[in-house]
Design a protein around this motif. Sequence first.
Motif, PDB file in Angstrom:
ATOM      1  N   ASP A  22      39.816 -27.223  82.176  1.00 47.02           N
ATOM      2  CA  ASP A  22      39.203 -25.966  82.587  1.00 47.02           C
ATOM      3  C   ASP A  22      38.757 -26.073  84.037  1.00 47.02           C
ATOM      4  OD1 ASP A  22      39.586 -25.091  80.025  1.00 47.02           O
ATOM      5  OD2 ASP A  22      37.508 -25.386  79.389  1.00 47.02           O
ATOM      6  N   LYS A  24      36.209 -24.883  86.298  1.00 47.53           N
ATOM      7  CA  LYS A  24      34.898 -24.225  86.269  1.00 47.53           C
ATOM      8  C   LYS A  24      34.003 -24.873  87.321  1.00 47.53           C
ATOM      9  CE  LYS A  24      33.909 -27.311  82.489  1.00 47.53           C
ATOM     10  NZ  LYS A  24      34.453 -27.590  81.206  1.00 47.53           N
ATOM     11  N   SER A  25      32.728 -24.511  87.332  1.00 45.95           N
ATOM     12  CA  SER A  25      31.848 -24.989  88.396  1.00 45.95           C
ATOM     13  C   SER A  25      31.807 -26.516  88.498  1.00 45.95           C
ATOM     14  CB  SER A  25      30.435 -24.431  88.214  1.00 45.95           C
ATOM     15  OG  SER A  25      29.948 -24.796  86.937  1.00 45.95           O
ATOM     16  N   SER A  28      35.615 -27.438  89.879  1.00 48.05           N
ATOM     17  CA  SER A  28      36.254 -26.698  90.972  1.00 48.05           C
ATOM     18  C   SER A  28      36.211 -27.464  92.293  1.00 48.05           C
ATOM     19  CB  SER A  28      35.619 -25.319  91.147  1.00 48.05           C
ATOM     20  OG  SER A  28      34.256 -25.455  91.502  1.00 48.05           O
ATOM     21  N   PHE A  55      41.110 -22.098  81.010  1.00 49.22           N
ATOM     22  CA  PHE A  55      40.004 -21.277  81.501  1.00 49.22           C
ATOM     23  C   PHE A  55      39.836 -21.491  82.991  1.00 49.22           C
ATOM     24  CE2 PHE A  55      35.534 -21.131  82.780  1.00 49.22           C
ATOM     25  CZ  PHE A  55      35.194 -19.837  82.414  1.00 49.22           C
ATOM     26  N   SER A  57      37.064 -20.160  86.123  1.00 52.03           N
ATOM     27  CA  SER A  57      35.864 -19.393  86.468  1.00 52.03           C
ATOM     28  C   SER A  57      35.986 -18.880  87.901  1.00 52.03           C
ATOM     29  CB  SER A  57      34.627 -20.290  86.369  1.00 52.03           C
ATOM     30  OG  SER A  57      34.664 -21.252  87.422  1.00 52.03           O
ATOM     31  N   GLY A  60      36.375 -21.659  90.159  1.00 56.90           N
ATOM     32  CA  GLY A  60      37.741 -22.166  90.116  1.00 56.90           C
ATOM     33  C   GLY A  60      38.678 -21.327  90.969  1.00 56.90           C
TER      34      GLY A  60
END
Length: 114
Positions: A22, A24-25, A28, A55, A57, A60
């Motif tokens: 994923d 994400k924060s 990323s 996924f 975000s 990302g």
Amino acid sequence: MTDMEINSKEVAGVTFVGLKGDIKSTTSGEVMDALVGLVKGGSNKLLINLEGVDFISSAGLRSILVAAKLLKNSNGQMRICGANESVRKVLETSGFTSLVSLYPDEDEALAAFT
């Protein structure tokens, strides 16, 4: 240890980047560092395969966008392939596709480089 896997290889002037996990924060920054490092290292054609990404975000998106803008400034190109439906929807609704084109698979993305 993050749950992000980043692989890259260069074939005939195109740098293939495979992302798995994923975006994400928490991951990323790692993705951005890898992509920006490739661009600054001289890669001007990046093909990012998102098959292994379930996924993404906003953080990302930003990490990929930074590399895309760097490439654009140096007359480089980025193509993205293999995004699943939910990731593709995020890319499309964020306006990302006005900067980077999406393709169903590596072959089509590769054929789109000029």
